[in-house]
Write a protein that holds these residues in place. Sequence first.
Motif, PDB file in Angstrom:
ATOM      1  N   ALA A 222       0.812  -1.218   0.000  1.00 30.94           N
ATOM      2  CA  ALA A 222       0.000   0.000   0.000  1.00 30.94           C
ATOM      3  C   ALA A 222       0.842   1.263   0.000  1.00 30.94           C
ATOM      4  O   ALA A 222       0.349   2.345  -0.344  1.00 30.94           O
ATOM      5  CB  ALA A 222      -0.931   0.012   1.213  1.00 30.94           C
ATOM      6  N   ASP A 223       2.104   1.157   0.404  1.00 31.04           N
ATOM      7  CA  ASP A 223       2.986   2.326   0.377  1.00 31.04           C
ATOM      8  C   ASP A 223       3.245   2.811  -1.041  1.00 31.04           C
ATOM      9  O   ASP A 223       3.556   3.989  -1.254  1.00 31.04           O
ATOM     10  CB  ASP A 223       4.328   2.004   1.038  1.00 31.04           C
ATOM     11  N   PHE A 224       3.129   1.913  -2.015  1.00 29.76           N
ATOM     12  CA  PHE A 224       3.521   2.240  -3.383  1.00 29.76           C
ATOM     13  C   PHE A 224       2.359   2.254  -4.372  1.00 29.76           C
ATOM     14  O   PHE A 224       2.512   2.746  -5.484  1.00 29.76           O
ATOM     15  CB  PHE A 224       4.575   1.234  -3.875  1.00 29.76           C
ATOM     16  N   GLY A 225       1.213   1.698  -4.006  1.00 29.07           N
ATOM     17  CA  GLY A 225       0.088   1.643  -4.923  1.00 29.07           C
ATOM     18  C   GLY A 225      -1.213   1.421  -4.189  1.00 29.07           C
ATOM     19  O   GLY A 225      -1.240   1.384  -2.954  1.00 29.07           O
ATOM     20  N   PRO A 226      -2.316   1.274  -4.916  1.00 28.45           N
ATOM     21  CA  PRO A 226      -3.619   1.068  -4.281  1.00 28.45           C
ATOM     22  C   PRO A 226      -3.607  -0.187  -3.409  1.00 28.45           C
ATOM     23  O   PRO A 226      -3.075  -1.224  -3.786  1.00 28.45           O
ATOM     24  CB  PRO A 226      -4.571   0.904  -5.468  1.00 28.45           C
ATOM     25  N   GLY A 227      -4.216  -0.073  -2.241  1.00 27.63           N
ATOM     26  CA  GLY A 227      -4.274  -1.210  -1.338  1.00 27.63           C
ATOM     27  C   GLY A 227      -4.270  -0.764   0.109  1.00 27.63           C
ATOM     28  O   GLY A 227      -4.476   0.401   0.422  1.00 27.63           O
ATOM     29  N   GLY A 228      -4.022  -1.704   0.986  1.00 33.53           N
ATOM     30  CA  GLY A 228      -4.020  -1.426   2.414  1.00 33.53           C
ATOM     31  C   GLY A 228      -4.791  -2.480   3.173  1.00 33.53           C
ATOM     32  O   GLY A 228      -5.201  -3.519   2.626  1.00 33.53           O
ATOM     33  N   GLY A 229      -5.013  -2.220   4.456  1.00 31.37           N
ATOM     34  CA  GLY A 229      -5.652  -3.197   5.313  1.00 31.37           C
ATOM     35  C   GLY A 229      -7.092  -3.496   4.947  1.00 31.37           C
ATOM     36  O   GLY A 229      -7.526  -4.652   5.016  1.00 31.37           O
ATOM     37  N   PHE A 230      -7.853  -2.480   4.553  1.00 35.88           N
ATOM     38  CA  PHE A 230      -9.253  -2.706   4.198  1.00 35.88           C
ATOM     39  C   PHE A 230      -9.362  -3.632   3.000  1.00 35.88           C
ATOM     40  O   PHE A 230     -10.110  -4.627   3.017  1.00 35.88           O
ATOM     41  CB  PHE A 230      -9.946  -1.369   3.894  1.00 35.88           C
ATOM     42  N   GLN A 231      -8.638  -3.315   1.942  1.00 33.66           N
ATOM     43  CA  GLN A 231      -8.718  -4.128   0.735  1.00 33.66           C
ATOM     44  C   GLN A 231      -8.142  -5.528   0.961  1.00 33.66           C
ATOM     45  O   GLN A 231      -8.725  -6.529   0.531  1.00 33.66           O
ATOM     46  CB  GLN A 231      -7.982  -3.450  -0.412  1.00 33.66           C
ATOM     47  N   ALA A 232      -7.002  -5.610   1.640  1.00 39.40           N
ATOM     48  CA  ALA A 232      -6.376  -6.913   1.882  1.00 39.40           C
ATOM     49  C   ALA A 232      -7.248  -7.785   2.773  1.00 39.40           C
ATOM     50  O   ALA A 232      -7.353  -9.002   2.564  1.00 39.40           O
ATOM     51  CB  ALA A 232      -5.001  -6.722   2.518  1.00 39.40           C
ATOM     52  N   GLY A 233      -7.901  -7.168   3.778  1.00 42.15           N
ATOM     53  CA  GLY A 233      -8.786  -7.937   4.651  1.00 42.15           C
ATOM     54  C   GLY A 233      -9.944  -8.546   3.896  1.00 42.15           C
ATOM     55  O   GLY A 233     -10.314  -9.710   4.116  1.00 42.15           O
ATOM     56  N   VAL A 234     -10.520  -7.775   2.974  1.00 39.94           N
ATOM     57  CA  VAL A 234     -11.641  -8.294   2.182  1.00 39.94           C
ATOM     58  C   VAL A 234     -11.165  -9.423   1.262  1.00 39.94           C
ATOM     59  O   VAL A 234     -11.848 -10.449   1.110  1.00 39.94           O
ATOM     60  CB  VAL A 234     -12.274  -7.159   1.367  1.00 39.94           C
ATOM     61  N   ILE A 235     -10.011  -9.264   0.646  1.00 35.68           N
ATOM     62  CA  ILE A 235      -9.495 -10.303  -0.260  1.00 35.68           C
ATOM     63  C   ILE A 235      -9.188 -11.577   0.519  1.00 35.68           C
ATOM     64  O   ILE A 235      -9.507 -12.690   0.076  1.00 35.68           O
ATOM     65  CB  ILE A 235      -8.245  -9.790  -0.994  1.00 35.68           C
ATOM     66  N   PHE A 236      -8.583 -11.438   1.695  1.00 38.93           N
ATOM     67  CA  PHE A 236      -8.288 -12.614   2.512  1.00 38.93           C
ATOM     68  C   PHE A 236      -9.580 -13.302   2.944  1.00 38.93           C
ATOM     69  O   PHE A 236      -9.667 -14.538   2.949  1.00 38.93           O
ATOM     70  CB  PHE A 236      -7.478 -12.212   3.736  1.00 38.93           C
ATOM     71  N   ALA A 237     -10.586 -12.499   3.313  1.00 34.84           N
ATOM     72  CA  ALA A 237     -11.875 -13.087   3.695  1.00 34.84           C
ATOM     73  C   ALA A 237     -12.505 -13.840   2.530  1.00 34.84           C
ATOM     74  O   ALA A 237     -13.133 -14.896   2.723  1.00 34.84           O
ATOM     75  CB  ALA A 237     -12.813 -11.994   4.190  1.00 34.84           C
ATOM     76  N   SER A 238     -12.341 -13.326   1.319  1.00 31.63           N
ATOM     77  CA  SER A 238     -12.916 -14.002   0.155  1.00 31.63           C
ATOM     78  C   SER A 238     -12.283 -15.375  -0.052  1.00 31.63           C
ATOM     79  O   SER A 238     -12.944 -16.298  -0.555  1.00 31.63           O
ATOM     80  CB  SER A 238     -12.725 -13.139  -1.097  1.00 31.63           C
ATOM     81  N   VAL A 239     -11.014 -15.530   0.334  1.00 33.82           N
ATOM     82  CA  VAL A 239     -10.362 -16.840   0.206  1.00 33.82           C
ATOM     83  C   VAL A 239     -11.027 -17.852   1.127  1.00 33.82           C
ATOM     84  O   VAL A 239     -11.356 -18.983   0.719  1.00 33.82           O
ATOM     85  CB  VAL A 239      -8.863 -16.717   0.538  1.00 33.82           C
TER      86      VAL A 239
END
Length: 337
Positions: A222-239
């Motif tokens: 997320a430091d370099f592009g779109p992303g972060g905890g909100f987006q990563a949390g949702v993607i991990f939950a989808s797994v």
Amino acid sequence: MESLIHIVLLCFLLFTVFAIVRMHDLFAVVMLLSIYGFLCASFFMVMDAVDVAFTEAAVGIGISTLLLLSALTLTGRYEKTKRHKPLLALVTVAVTAGLLIYGTLEMPPFGSAYAPAHQHIAPHYIHQSFGETGIINIVTSVLASYRGYDTLGELIVIFTAGIGVLVLLSSLAPEAGSKEGKEQHGKGKLPAPMKQHAILRIVSKMLIPLILLFALYVQFHADFGPGGGFQAGVIFASVIILYLMIFGLKAARKVISLAWLEFLAALGVLIFGSVGLLSLLSGENFLDYDMLSSDPVQAQHLGIFLVEIGVGLTVAAIIILIFMTFTGRMADRGEQQ
């Protein structure tokens, strides 16, 4: 050309909303809501709000659709017809819309370069954020550093909403021996498990590691592009939800239990809040990361890293908790049958 795209997307949004209002088939409504989320994500992309589009695509199209479909299995597909008072509803909507429009009359024109936000706050973020935080992605530096207190509030809202949903689901669940429970358990049959389909089973096993890897990439990139905890949390939950849908609830509970999910949901909020409390104990302002290291830029990196971890843990745990609770009620109904 860009204005034409905006107009077309807005027209599609209006048509979709009108169709949702007129529909009585709740399954069709859920599908239309998913389309609405896709149109919103497309509109955000056109507006160069990539982070917002990312979140809308993951939540509005994916997770929300699954949760709504899960809720439909516990209720019914068709809306009950009731007599409404359209005149009262129309007056209420008209008055509310008038007040909202009146409140925006003094606002500067949309996109105006002379708006106060573009004269004071935005230039500071654009020109000073990299020097003060060392973060290339301005959105991440704003959300996790400059507006860290607001982000903590949003995380607490997610945590509180998730706990509220779990309490409601547990308190409204009918007992197996009660008349209501027998009626619900006797309605229909649950679909056959998808794990019996070899193609779904094999493809999901191939995709799950890749999606997990992408979730970690979004979390730590997320430091370099779109992303972060909100987006990563949702993607991990989808797994986890994908694994649950294919292999069933019992197999998913072997991977992760509800007790651990509840612990991780609270742990994420605790990590975020502890960084702020540590700042206060060090004599600094709340969520001021400068005390984490002698180098201010390194301190900002470390602080943002910690709070993003907290956000990712809570978001992923809450979404998985809600879905597993819905699925657990459906599984209990199937066992009673």
